[in-house]
Design an enzyme around this catalytic site. Structure first.
Site, short mmCIF file in Angstrom:
data_model
loop_
_atom_site.label_atom_id
_atom_site.label_comp_id
_atom_site.label_asym_id
_atom_site.label_seq_id
_atom_site.Cartn_x
_atom_site.Cartn_y
_atom_site.Cartn_z
CD GLU A 39 -10.79 -1.35 -8.49
OE1 GLU A 39 -11.93 -0.99 -8.16
OE2 GLU A 39 -9.80 -1.30 -7.72
NE ARG A 96 -3.65 2.83 -0.82
CZ ARG A 96 -4.91 2.75 -0.44
NH1 ARG A 96 -5.54 3.83 -0.01
NH2 ARG A 96 -5.55 1.60 -0.44
CD GLU A 133 -3.04 -1.03 0.17
OE1 GLU A 133 -3.04 -0.05 -0.60
OE2 GLU A 133 -3.88 -1.96 0.09
CG ASP A 140 -6.27 -7.21 -7.44
OD1 ASP A 140 -5.24 -7.54 -6.83
OD2 ASP A 140 -7.04 -6.32 -7.03
C1 DMJ Z 1 -6.28 0.64 -4.90
O1 DMJ Z 1 -5.49 0.81 -3.79
C2 DMJ Z 1 -5.53 -0.03 -6.00
O2 DMJ Z 1 -6.22 0.15 -7.19
C3 DMJ Z 1 -5.32 -1.48 -5.74
O3 DMJ Z 1 -4.69 -2.10 -6.82
C4 DMJ Z 1 -6.64 -2.15 -5.49
N1 DMJ Z 1 -7.39 -1.50 -4.50
C5 DMJ Z 1 -7.52 -0.07 -4.51
C6 DMJ Z 1 -8.69 0.47 -5.27
O4 DMJ Z 1 -9.79 -0.29 -5.28
#
Ligand code: DMJ
Length: 674
Positions: free
Chosen positions: A574, A309, A305, A438
């Site tokens: 998404e 970010r 994270e 994912d």
């Molecule tokens: C974000 O932090 C990123 O897109 C991550 O890959 C998946 N989750 C969240 C958004 O849904």
């Protein structure tokens, strides 16, 4: 000529010929043969004297005639011969070895000066980079490179530049290896090097904004984009008023929540402000980064994270703004995250204490999540490129190489966990494109693009995985026959699909845009329709976190079913992300319209009047969607950014041939832009 020769033949006395036809052997045998120069001179002179005057005149005439011819041919042919003989030896080495072609080539190849002269006729088409602007550009995105009409500009540039550059290109193609690996229609560029990309890192790089092309006319912002700006300002007002410098806004209680205590929303939103052109907001946030953002804190952060970010946000802001403050901060956090890789297997731990420099797995396990350890590569690789320090890239490349070789995959699909001690997958047999797996798939493709489409293992894994998706996870719902991606658990198919999976249509479209098979684009079109239906078939017009699709038609049932535990919406990006890619690549306005509907429903059900937006608990209840009192940082970092880009017709507003978005929507430069 004819009569003179006849006369000469008739007149000479026969004895002359006896002396002339004396063979050397006979002379030597007689002891008279002497091959000295003096003897030869005397003998020639004697013979000359023995000739008649007519014979001598004929011979002299012939000599004179030949001499005149020699002089004429020398003056007309001398130059080409001179150029042939003076050709540099290394050029000869590149000529074809077919005899005869060697001499023909130099005469037909244009001289180097002539190529330059041609280029001068088309100054704007020169393949050289335009001169760099004298200063780093500062200030938000009204300074971004803007293009005039997309189609006109592209056509002009392509057509004429091709005319000028074709011979040069053809020459280049001849010299480069043409081996292309084909994977079911995919064209894979050959890797020109056997070395890992990291070993090529030598010099620190400059931000991509500095390499910007010519300044273009700004494309005016349209009404829908204005609506996104308004939404962003409203969200930002809430954050500024009640959560400034904290991780997340709690808009209802007018307070904040802390996760890492690092101003997560502010950092995640920096490049969005730049792209939206919010200069004042950007400058204010920059001041906070300069004066208040401190990483030397005794705090545990999640590696994934904080990479996507914070590190991703700082790196992209550095590229867009050219402001070295953001690179300095990126280096700092990057270094502090490195202890995560000190594990027996080199598969990183999930958590790092950035103040103490220690790392650890979660309390209950020594496993890490597969998506997490394989979705930090774009950021660390870019940090290496920018700093010239290989260690960041080495660490993350090793993870990818290791995962590439692991057993336990199912036709390219990966399990969700990996052990940091053994380096092996755990919890085998469960396969999903949703949570915990994912972005593994997303980053296979995006790393391949980032690195200039040379790292074939990444592409192979990506292509194999998409085949695995088609084989094991694709199904169609009833009654609308929507194509969706389900899950597989120990051989049992489940018609469950996370909203997170809606990154996939965008990723597939991006792959197709980069030369992968057109099937991927078809699948993307089918899946984005499904993702849109996950909004459209719900009472609020907002998607839940998870849906279950109906596989059998039942009267009065829609395709989408929602379980009580899954009906929340976290303002996730998404679907909007994929709509953006689909619009960019197809130009089909329906994708903009779908995104517009979604924005309106966010405004209707999640907007908090005093500032900010909130996640909700129940997308099925328009009268009371049950606000959760939390605005996730990705709403500003991703959702609103992708909305703004979706509504834009300016392909140069983050050009997808120059930038690749990380999984938190932070654009990073493609190393070898298309
Ligand atoms: C974000 O932090 C990123 O897109 C991550 O890959 C998946 N989750 C969240 C958004 O849904």
């Amino acid at each position: 000529m004819y009569s003179a020769a006849a006369a000469a033949a008739a007149s000479p006395p026969r004895r002359d010929f006896i002396s002339v036809t004396l063979s050397p052997e006979e002379a030597v045998g007689a002891g008279g043969y002497n091959n000295s120069k003096a003897w030869r001179r005397r003998s020639c002179w004697r013979k000359w004297k023995q000739l008649s005057r007519l014979q001598r005149s004929v011979i002299l005439f012939l000599f004179a005639f030949l001499a005149v011819c020699g002089v004429i041919s020398y003056t007309s042919m001398g130059e080409p011969w001179k150029s042939l003989t003076s050709k540099p030896s290394d050029d000869q080495g590149t000529e074809p070895e077919v005899p005869g072609l060697k001499l023909a080539n130099p005469a037909v190849l244009p001289a180097p000066q002539k190529v330059d002269a041609n280029r001068g006729d088309y100054p704007e088409l020169s393949p050289q980079k335009p001169p760099k602007p004298p200063h780093f550009r500062r200030g938000p995105s009204n300074l971004q490179i803007k293009a005039p009409r997309r189609d006109v500009r592209l056509k002009t540039r392509h057509d004429t530049s091709r005319a000028v550059e074709e011979p040069v290109q053809a020459e280049k193609e001849d010299k480069t290896e043409k081996s292309v690996i084909s994977w079911r229609g995919a064209v894979i560029e050959p890797d020109q090097s056997t070395e890992p990309p990291s070993s090529k890192i030598k010099e620190p790089e400059k931000p991509s904004s500095v390499e910007a092309e010519d300044q273009k006319e700004p494309v005016p912002i349209n009404e829908r984009q204005m609506a996104v700006i308004e939404a962003f300002r409203h969200a930002w007002k809430g954050y500024k008023d009640f959560a400034w410098g904290h991780d997340e806004l709690k808009p209802l209680s007018k307070s904040y929540s802390e996760w890492f205590g690092l101003g997560l929303t502010l950092i995640d939103a920096l490049d969005t402000m730049w792209i939206l052109g919010l200069k004042e907001e950007f400058e204010e946030a920059r001041k906070w980064v300069a004066n208040d953002l401190v990483f030397d804190k005794n705090v545990d952060v999640n590696l994934f994270e904080s990479t996507i970010r914070i590190l991703g946000g700082l790196l992209s802001t550095y590229h867009l703004s050219g402001d070295s403050l953001f690179l300095e901060k990126a280096k700092d956090i990057g270094n502090r995250l490195m202890p995560a890789f000190k594990t027996p297997s080199k598969i990183p731990y999930s958590d790092v204490n950035i103040g103490r420099g220690t790392a650890h797995p979660p309390r209950w396990t020594s496993d890490s999540t597969v998506a997490e350890v394989t979705s930090i590569q774009l950021e660390f690789r870019e940090l290496s490129r920018l700093t010239g320090d290989e260690k960041f890239q080495k660490a993350v490349d090793e993870v990818m190489k290791h995962v590439h070789t692991l057993s336990g995959k199912n036709d390219g699909l990966v399990p969700m966990f990996i052990n940091t001690n053994s380096g092996q997958f755990t919890h085998l047999g469960v396969y999903t494109l949703g949570a915990r797996a994912d972005s593994y798939y997303e980053y296979l493709l995006k790393q391949w693009i980032q690195g200039g489409k040379k790292e074939n293992e990444l592409l192979e894994d990506y292509m194999r995985a998409i085949e695995g998706v088609k084989k094991h996870l694709l199904q169609r719902s009833q009654p609308k026959k929507l194509t969706f991606v389900g899950e597989l658990a120990h051989g049992h198919f489940s018609a469950k699909m996370d909203h997170l999976v809606c990154f996939l249509p965008g990723t597939l479209a991006l792959g197709a845009h980069n030369g992968l098979t057109a099937d991927h684009m078809k699948l993307a079109e089918a899946l984005i329709e499904t993702c849109y239906q996950m909004y459209a078939q719900v009472e609020t017009g907002l998607s839940p976190e998870i849906v279950h699709f109906n596989l059998h038609a039942q009267k009065g049932h829609k395709d989408v079913e929602i379980k009580p535990a899954d009906r929340h919406n976290l303002l996730r990006p998404e679907t909007v992300e994929s709509l953006f890619y689909m619009y960019r690549f197809t130009g089909d306005k329906k994708y903009q319209d779908w995104g517009w509907e979604i924005l309106q429903n966010f405004n209707k059900y999640t907007r908090v009047p005093t500032g900010g937006y909130t996640s909700i608990n129940n997308v099925q209840n328009p009268r009371n969607p049950e606000p959760r009192d939390k605005m996730e940082s990705f709403f500003l970092g991703e959702t609103l950014k992708y909305m703004f880009l979706l509504f834009s017709d300016d392909i140069d507003l983050i050009n997808l041939d120059k930038y690749v978005f990380n999984t938190e929507a932070h654009p990073l430069p493609i190393w070898v832009p298309a």
